[in-house]
Scaffold this motif. Structure first.
Motif, PDB file in Angstrom:
ATOM      1  N   ASP A 223       0.839  -1.202   0.000  1.00 37.62           N
ATOM      2  CA  ASP A 223       0.000   0.000   0.000  1.00 37.62           C
ATOM      3  C   ASP A 223       0.875   1.253   0.000  1.00 37.62           C
ATOM      4  O   ASP A 223       0.570   2.240  -0.687  1.00 37.62           O
ATOM      5  N   VAL A 224       1.961   1.226   0.767  1.00 35.43           N
ATOM      6  CA  VAL A 224       2.895   2.357   0.765  1.00 35.43           C
ATOM      7  C   VAL A 224       3.518   2.503  -0.612  1.00 35.43           C
ATOM      8  O   VAL A 224       3.633   3.622  -1.149  1.00 35.43           O
ATOM      9  N   ALA A 225       3.908   1.387  -1.220  1.00 34.07           N
ATOM     10  CA  ALA A 225       4.500   1.427  -2.558  1.00 34.07           C
ATOM     11  C   ALA A 225       3.513   1.985  -3.580  1.00 34.07           C
ATOM     12  O   ALA A 225       3.900   2.730  -4.496  1.00 34.07           O
ATOM     13  N   HIS A 226       2.248   1.633  -3.419  1.00 28.91           N
ATOM     14  CA  HIS A 226       1.203   2.145  -4.317  1.00 28.91           C
ATOM     15  C   HIS A 226       1.140   3.667  -4.244  1.00 28.91           C
ATOM     16  O   HIS A 226       1.121   4.352  -5.274  1.00 28.91           O
ATOM     17  N   TYR A 227       1.118   4.202  -3.033  1.00 22.94           N
ATOM     18  CA  TYR A 227       1.078   5.657  -2.876  1.00 22.94           C
ATOM     19  C   TYR A 227       2.354   6.305  -3.399  1.00 22.94           C
ATOM     20  O   TYR A 227       2.316   7.365  -4.029  1.00 22.94           O
ATOM     21  N   ARG A 228       3.486   5.675  -3.125  1.00 20.40           N
ATOM     22  CA  ARG A 228       4.755   6.240  -3.597  1.00 20.40           C
ATOM     23  C   ARG A 228       4.779   6.300  -5.117  1.00 20.40           C
ATOM     24  O   ARG A 228       5.223   7.302  -5.703  1.00 20.40           O
TER      25      ARG A 228
END
Length: 256
Positions: A223-228
């Motif tokens: 999820d963090v990678a998606h936002y990044r």
């Protein structure tokens, strides 16, 4: 839901003001050490940065964690690599207090955000008096004149406003007041529904030079990678940290 949360927070602040007048809170704010320059700390970098949240409960999920020692949790966040700490101070639904913020501020050396439903100048002075370096302002909760005046007050007190948005129109309102830290919350505070793709749809409306913060709907490193990948400089995380080993989880999130 948002209007109810704001009304409750404002009513609670009015009660505190009756017991502790604005003049006393202003004096306490003036006597605080200068706020940390959160914009320098949160400036875009080669890797994503995390604002880690002290969060006991939420209206959508109920109680998440007891958090009897918010300072100890915040210290673990700082040790784990968080760039800033968010402290929920709303008491009715999130079970937070200003004392939590004071304890966290005394324990860490990174910026601390007062996350609450702010509608009065009194609450901004309270935040500074408690040691906050940052204050959350929710665009959906405020008319434009109030948003401008509260944003100006935050700056006058040496703090940084995290201006939270949920739509293109709200992003434009935030940008128009010169907000330097703009958040997009995946959670609609009227319905509490989540849309993890909202940040990606709105990110391009946030100008270069403005720090972009993705909020909510974070459970995993993916999820963090998606936002990044959608352009987030910062990801604000609460529930995933308070319901896990925060140091291990931060390590996973910061590795994306």
């Amino acid at each position: 839901m948002l209007s109810d949360l704001l009304a409750g927070a404002v009513a609670d602040a009015e009660q505190r003001r009756a017991e502790r007048p604005l003049s006393i809170v202003e004096a306490a704010a003036a006597s605080q050490s200068p706020a940390i320059d959160a914009l320098s700390v949160l400036a875009p970098a080669d890797r994503v940065k995390i604002i880690a949240e002290v969060k006991r409960a939420s209206p959508s999920r109920g109680t998440l964690a007891s958090i009897t020692d918010p300072a100890a949790l915040a210290v673990s966040y700082e040790f784990g690599g968080a760039s800033a700490i968010s402290v929920l101070t709303e008491g009715r639904k999130f079970l937070g207090t200003l004392a939590d913020l004071e304890q966290v501020r005394a324990a860490v050396n990174i910026p601390v955000l007062r996350k609450d439903f702010i509608g009065l100048p009194y609450q901004v002075f309270e935040a500074r008096a408690a040691g906050a370096d940052m204050v959350l302002l929710i665009v959906a909760a405020l008319d434009q004149a109030t948003l401008v005046s509260l944003h100006d007050l935050v700056r006058q007190l040496g703090m940084t406003a995290l201006v939270e948005t949920h739509s293109a129109e709200e992003v434009d309102r935030a940008v128009s007041i010169g907000a330097s830290l703009v958040g997009v919350n995946a959670r609609d505070l009227s319905t509490f529904q989540l849309d993890q793709n909202l940040f990606g749809r709105l990110a391009d409306r946030i100008p270069s030079g403005v720090v972009r913060v993705a909020e909510s709907a974070v459970k995993t490193a993916a999820d963090v990678a998606h936002y990044r990948s959608d352009g987030a400089d910062i990801v604000l995380v609460g529930e995933a940290l308070v319901t896990s080993d925060p140091i291990r989880t931060l390590s996973e999130f910061l590795a994306v």
